[in-house]
Design an enzyme around this catalytic site. Structure first.
Site, mmCIF file in Angstrom:
data_model
loop_
_atom_site.group_PDB
_atom_site.id
_atom_site.type_symbol
_atom_site.label_atom_id
_atom_site.label_comp_id
_atom_site.label_asym_id
_atom_site.label_seq_id
_atom_site.Cartn_x
_atom_site.Cartn_y
_atom_site.Cartn_z
ATOM 1 N N GLU A 35 1.372 3.993 -0.116
ATOM 2 C CA GLU A 35 0.030 4.567 -0.174
ATOM 3 C C GLU A 35 -0.088 5.712 -1.184
ATOM 4 O OE1 GLU A 35 -1.482 3.612 4.355
ATOM 5 O OE2 GLU A 35 -0.411 5.504 4.042
ATOM 6 N N HIS A 80 1.786 11.131 0.119
ATOM 7 C CA HIS A 80 2.053 11.760 1.416
ATOM 8 C C HIS A 80 2.767 13.096 1.223
ATOM 9 C CE1 HIS A 80 0.716 8.451 4.064
ATOM 10 N NE2 HIS A 80 1.114 7.664 3.084
ATOM 11 N N ASP A 112 4.878 14.796 5.550
ATOM 12 C CA ASP A 112 3.655 14.055 5.234
ATOM 13 C C ASP A 112 2.591 15.035 4.774
ATOM 14 O OD1 ASP A 112 1.653 11.891 5.167
ATOM 15 O OD2 ASP A 112 3.134 10.818 6.378
HETATM 16 C C1 TNX Z 1 0.201 3.434 7.396
HETATM 17 S S1 TNX Z 1 3.266 2.647 7.427
HETATM 18 C C2 TNX Z 1 1.103 4.389 6.965
HETATM 19 C C3 TNX Z 1 1.283 5.630 7.742
HETATM 20 C C4 TNX Z 1 0.259 5.742 8.838
HETATM 21 C C5 TNX Z 1 0.125 4.410 9.540
HETATM 22 C C6 TNX Z 1 -0.817 4.438 10.702
HETATM 23 C C7 TNX Z 1 3.024 3.343 6.113
HETATM 24 C C8 TNX Z 1 3.997 3.046 5.117
HETATM 25 N N1 TNX Z 1 1.966 4.152 5.941
HETATM 26 O O1 TNX Z 1 1.226 6.740 6.887
HETATM 27 O O2 TNX Z 1 0.673 6.745 9.718
HETATM 28 O O3 TNX Z 1 -0.314 3.435 8.628
HETATM 29 O O4 TNX Z 1 -0.721 3.281 11.457
#
Ligand code: TNX
Length: 540
Positions: free
Chosen positions: A334, A270, A196
């Site tokens: 994301e 990430h 990450d």
């Molecule tokens: C969203 S779940 C994210 C993670 C974070 C999390 C915290 C996802 C696909 N992405 O990177 O750690 O929320 O709750």
């Protein structure tokens, strides 16, 4: 010991002095609830230090040794393992059951023996877990299993638990304990979040800087300041990574517990720890540093840069070499496209690929799909299938990917069941174990949503309005433990337990929901947590 339990005083003769052992009746009402338990009118099998575990092949011997460990932890005696059944007083482990689905089992408890017949070695293991969790006594007690036949099989084939070892690093021993926790709850997939923005945790021999540089961050944002205008940092370096040898050891440890380890290499977002290691992989060329705060970064792998594809080849080939799992998780969540929009190389790539904005998506969404597809094809050539977060659907990935539906239908992500994807349900409304349980809890993520135990238990992976086709597309269910705000393994356990128990009921049991009944059964699971030394949140 509870007064409701049948307690018999028994005397074992044969020693110079006589020792009195108590025998405590077992209870098949365990978590997750077995499908079918038929107790005989009378009779019971007495499990004592003289009982042997009959295991005829190496898979069953491995099962038997684990069961012996579990029994020893609870009762203090360690049953022996034998090849052939004696005349009586044995528990036989077999896997020849053709009447149940994968991971299913049948148990026949008679007065002189117990036979567990799994559909496969995993099925036998789950039968043993049921016998383990049925134990109600303590150290020095024998176990009295009431005569019964039990038939059991899981509702879902994919029963997952995720641990984020990128935001905070947890040593191999902790990872193994997490795997033990999964096994206790009949969970068969360990989703290992290894990379990450804030840390790269897996050794890649062809890319040494990923761990030399990417596994270390200078410091970490202080939780209380994270959602304010004045971020403050703790001044404490944080780092760590797993060597390939350690990873193989973890994979092997999990396999003995019938758990497949699914690594996640999250791309194209990430990825800041990788960019810090190899700045040429980003659109701007950096410099980058391993991220010290949480949230979403705009720095992604540069899709227009040929070296990014060579990087993915190196990483994914090594990952596929270490993990034998059917699935590899490639992330896809994301990833804001602000850099790609301005990056001449990314735009040239889009032009070369003939991508245009249209009803199906933007140029950048199609670029994202292009790189995800590239990674998937590389893994498919090695016989692997990819899993990705539900953003894969938005960006146009085809139905060959398994979708991890995390944003849920409620929050705007499509779950994919309608459009033909196989889906694992991990809604952050119910199954994100990084979210605090309740207002005022100091451990865990201070996000606006709280996820108490009854909310986890109340989740229904197959809503009533699903068509049969949609229902068939639900591969399974998972719980996620993200660790931005979870810094110790004790806290990982606190956040996971007992929510993992509720999760296991969703994954395993097709019985109608009964929260009160679940709580009664859960109360009998808590002593096992204690015997194993697991930290957990006490019931309200
Ligand atoms: C969203 S779940 C994210 C993670 C974070 C999390 C915290 C996802 C696909 N992405 O990177 O750690 O929320 O709750």
């Amino acid at each position: 010991m509870k007064p409701s339990h049948l307690i018999l005083a028994a005397t074992i003769v044969g020693m110079a002095s006589c020792t009195t052992r108590e025998v405590v009746e077992a209870d098949y009402n365990v978590v997750p609830l077995p499908m079918n338990v038929e107790k005989a009118a009378e009779g019971a099998f007495r499990f004592s230090p003289s009982t042997c575990l009959v295991a005829a092949d190496s898979a069953q011997r491995a099962n038997a040794r684990l069961f012996a460990d579990y029994v020893e932890t609870l009762t203090g005696f360690r049953p022996t393992v034998c090849d052939k059944a004696p005349r009586k007083d044995y528990i036989r482990l077999t896997a020849s059951n053709k009447d149940t689905k994968a991971d299913g089992y049948a148990i026949t408890v008679a007065t002189d023996s117990i036979v567990i017949d799994g559909a496969d070695a995993a099925g036998t293991f789950y039968g043993l877990q049921t016998l383990r969790k049925a134990i109600r006594g303590g150290k020095g007690d024998d176990v009295l299993y009431p005569a019964a036949t039990i038939g059991d099989a899981p509702r879902f084939a994919y029963r997952g638990g995720e641990l984020d070892c990128a935001r905070h690093f947890f040593p191999v021993d902790s990872v193994k304990t997490f795997i033990d926790m999964l096994a206790m709850h009949n969970i068969n997939k360990f989703h290992w979040h290894l990379t990450d923005d804030q840390g790269w945790r897996i050794e890649i021999k062809s890319r040494p800087r990923l761990t030399e540089v990417g596994s270390q961050r200078g410091q970490t944002v202080i939780k209380e300041t994270m959602f304010t205008d004045s971020l403050k940092y703790d001044g404490i370096p944080h780092g760590g990574y797993y060597t390939q040898e350690q990873v193989r050891d973890v994979v092997d440890y999990a396999a003995k517990r019938h758990i497949s380890v699914i690594p996640e290499i999250d791309l194209p977002g990430h990825m800041v720890a990788a960019l810090a290691s190899y700045p040429e992989l980003g659109c701007t060329g950096g410099p980058y540093e391993v991220r010290k705060k949480w949230g979403v970064s705009e720095d992604l792998l540069c899709v227009g840069n040929d070296s990014v594809y060579a990087f993915l080849d190196d990483v994914l080939d090594e990952v596929a070499g270490i993990f034998p799992s059917e699935y590899v998780h490639i992330g896809g969540d994301e990833a804001p496209h602000v850099r790609w929009k301005k990056c001449p190389k990314c735009q040239a790539k889009a032009h070369a690929l003939g991508l245009r904005d249209d009803a199906k998506g933007t140029v950048e969404q199609k670029l994202q799909n292009h790189i995800m597809k590239y990674a998937a094809d590389r893994l498919a050539a090695k016989g692997r299938r990819v899993i990705g977060w539900d953003e894969l659907i938005d960006n146009g990935f085809d139905t060959t990917a398994v979708i991890m539906s995390w944003r849920g239908p409620q929050d705007g992500g499509q779950d994919g069941t309608k459009t033909g994807y196989k889906v694992v349900k991990v809604p952050n409304t119910h199954l994100y174990f990084d979210y605090s349980y309740a207002e005022g809890d100091s451990i865990g993520a201070p996000y606006w949503r709280k996820i108490p135990l009854d909310v986890v238990y109340g989740y229904e992976p197959v809503p009533a309005d699903y068509t049969p086709e949609q229902a068939a597309n639900v591969l399974g269910v998972q719980g996620n433990v993200w660790t931005e705000f979870i810094t110790t393994f004790r806290d990982v356990q606190y956040m996971s337990l007992p929510r993992m128990a509720a999760l296991s009921e969703l994954q395993w049991s097709a019985a109608p929901k009964d929260y009160d009944g679940f709580i009664v059964r859960l109360k009998d699971l808590l002593p096992l947590y204690e015997a194993e030394g697991y930290n957990y949140r006490p019931l309200d």
